[in-house]
Scaffold this motif. Structure first.
Motif, PDB file in Angstrom:
ATOM      1  N   LEU A  61       0.918  -1.048  -0.138  1.00 59.90           N
ATOM      2  CA  LEU A  61      -0.057  -0.241   0.410  1.00 59.90           C
ATOM      3  C   LEU A  61       0.339   0.959  -0.001  1.00 59.90           C
ATOM      4  N   ALA A  62       1.577   1.262   0.667  1.00 59.07           N
ATOM      5  CA  ALA A  62       2.914   2.751   0.920  1.00 59.07           C
ATOM      6  C   ALA A  62       3.164   2.345  -0.843  1.00 59.07           C
ATOM      7  N   PRO A  63       3.625   2.375  -1.155  1.00 61.05           N
ATOM      8  CA  PRO A  63       4.373   3.298  -2.643  1.00 61.05           C
ATOM      9  C   PRO A  63       2.832   3.923  -3.106  1.00 61.05           C
ATOM     10  N   LEU A  65       0.584   5.098  -1.480  1.00 61.72           N
ATOM     11  CA  LEU A  65      -0.226   6.214  -1.061  1.00 61.72           C
ATOM     12  C   LEU A  65       1.339   7.663  -1.012  1.00 61.72           C
ATOM     13  N   ARG A  66       2.392   6.873  -1.816  1.00 61.87           N
ATOM     14  CA  ARG A  66       3.965   8.108  -1.772  1.00 61.87           C
ATOM     15  C   ARG A  66       4.007   7.530  -0.159  1.00 61.87           C
ATOM     16  N   CYS A  67       3.962   6.755   0.386  1.00 55.94           N
ATOM     17  CA  CYS A  67       4.440   6.458   1.607  1.00 55.94           C
ATOM     18  C   CYS A  67       5.487   5.733   2.607  1.00 55.94           C
ATOM     19  N   GLU A  68       6.116   5.777   3.203  1.00 58.91           N
ATOM     20  CA  GLU A  68       6.938   4.730   3.043  1.00 58.91           C
ATOM     21  C   GLU A  68       6.161   3.528   4.712  1.00 58.91           C
ATOM     22  N   PRO A  69       6.281   2.436   4.444  1.00 54.75           N
ATOM     23  CA  PRO A  69       5.255   1.798   5.542  1.00 54.75           C
ATOM     24  C   PRO A  69       4.843   2.030   6.914  1.00 54.75           C
ATOM     25  N   TRP A  70       6.313   2.562   7.512  1.00 55.92           N
ATOM     26  CA  TRP A  70       5.933   2.309   8.438  1.00 55.92           C
ATOM     27  C   TRP A  70       4.807   3.631   9.226  1.00 55.92           C
ATOM     28  N   GLU A  71       5.012   4.336   8.005  1.00 56.52           N
ATOM     29  CA  GLU A  71       4.494   5.696   8.332  1.00 56.52           C
ATOM     30  C   GLU A  71       3.034   5.833   8.170  1.00 56.52           C
ATOM     31  N   LEU A  72       2.098   4.710   7.805  1.00 54.86           N
ATOM     32  CA  LEU A  72       0.462   4.198   7.929  1.00 54.86           C
ATOM     33  C   LEU A  72       0.638   4.097   9.106  1.00 54.86           C
ATOM     34  N   ILE A  73       1.286   2.743   9.609  1.00 49.58           N
ATOM     35  CA  ILE A  73       0.513   3.244  11.405  1.00 49.58           C
ATOM     36  C   ILE A  73       1.227   4.156  12.221  1.00 49.58           C
ATOM     37  N   ALA A  74       1.951   4.930  11.945  1.00 47.45           N
ATOM     38  CA  ALA A  74       2.762   6.270  12.493  1.00 47.45           C
ATOM     39  C   ALA A  74       2.346   7.626  12.489  1.00 47.45           C
ATOM     40  N   ILE A  75       1.987   7.752  11.462  1.00 49.17           N
ATOM     41  CA  ILE A  75       1.563   9.373  10.830  1.00 49.17           C
ATOM     42  C   ILE A  75       0.483   9.634  10.604  1.00 49.17           C
ATOM     43  N   ASN A  76      -0.234  10.118  11.817  1.00 49.21           N
ATOM     44  CA  ASN A  76      -1.145  10.419  10.655  1.00 49.21           C
ATOM     45  C   ASN A  76      -1.304  11.912   9.826  1.00 49.21           C
TER      46      ASN A  76
END
Length: 147
Positions: A61-63, A65-76
């Motif tokens: 999912l991360a690519p 959403l143009r983010c890193e995988p960890w950001e999906l659970i750590a950054i709102n």
């Protein structure tokens, strides 16, 4: 096989920010599902907390959403009060400067110099760096060779 995680919040739903990243990137669930290789119902169940997530799912999912995988659970991205894209670029620049050998005590000065350089770059040179698909490209400037 990966382990699915359900990090529960007080309401019992898994703690992740996939819905917020969708909104931040203005992407619909069906588009995310298609580009990540999931069914729309799987993405819907994941977002609504009816299905846990796995590392493999976050990495798919991360690519999109143009983010890193960890950001999906750590950054709102909608509640951080900061621009997550600027923060990511700053982290990447800092890492690159350290890898290039810039002393960590001089990073602030190096970033300031880069900022001044970018701000003084003529607008026509900046516009040439973007392809027709809107993706920025590195600037390649060749100097004329004088005999």
């Amino acid at each position: 096989m990966g382990t699915r995680r359900k990090l529960s919040t007080t309401d019992g739903k898994p703690r992740h920010f996939i819905r917020e990243w969708l909104k931040h990137r203005d992407i619909k669930q069906d588009q995310l599902a298609a580009e990540a290789g999931f069914s729309t119902s799987s993405v819907n169940q994941l977002i609504n907390g009816k299905q846990g997530y796995s590392q493999a799912a976050l990495e798919a999912l991360a690519p999109v959403l143009r983010c890193e995988p960890w950001e999906l659970i750590a950054i709102n991205p909608s509640a951080s009060g900061r621009d997550v894209d600027t923060d990511r670029a700053a982290r990447a620049l800092r890492s690159a400067l350290l890898a290039y050998g810039v002393d960590h005590t001089q990073i602030g000065l190096a970033i300031d110099i880069i900022g001044r350089f970018v701000a003084s770059e003529p607008a026509e040179e900046r516009s040439e760096q973007t392809q027709t698909d809107g993706q920025p490209q590195p600037a390649i400037r060749r100097r004329a060779v004088t005999p």
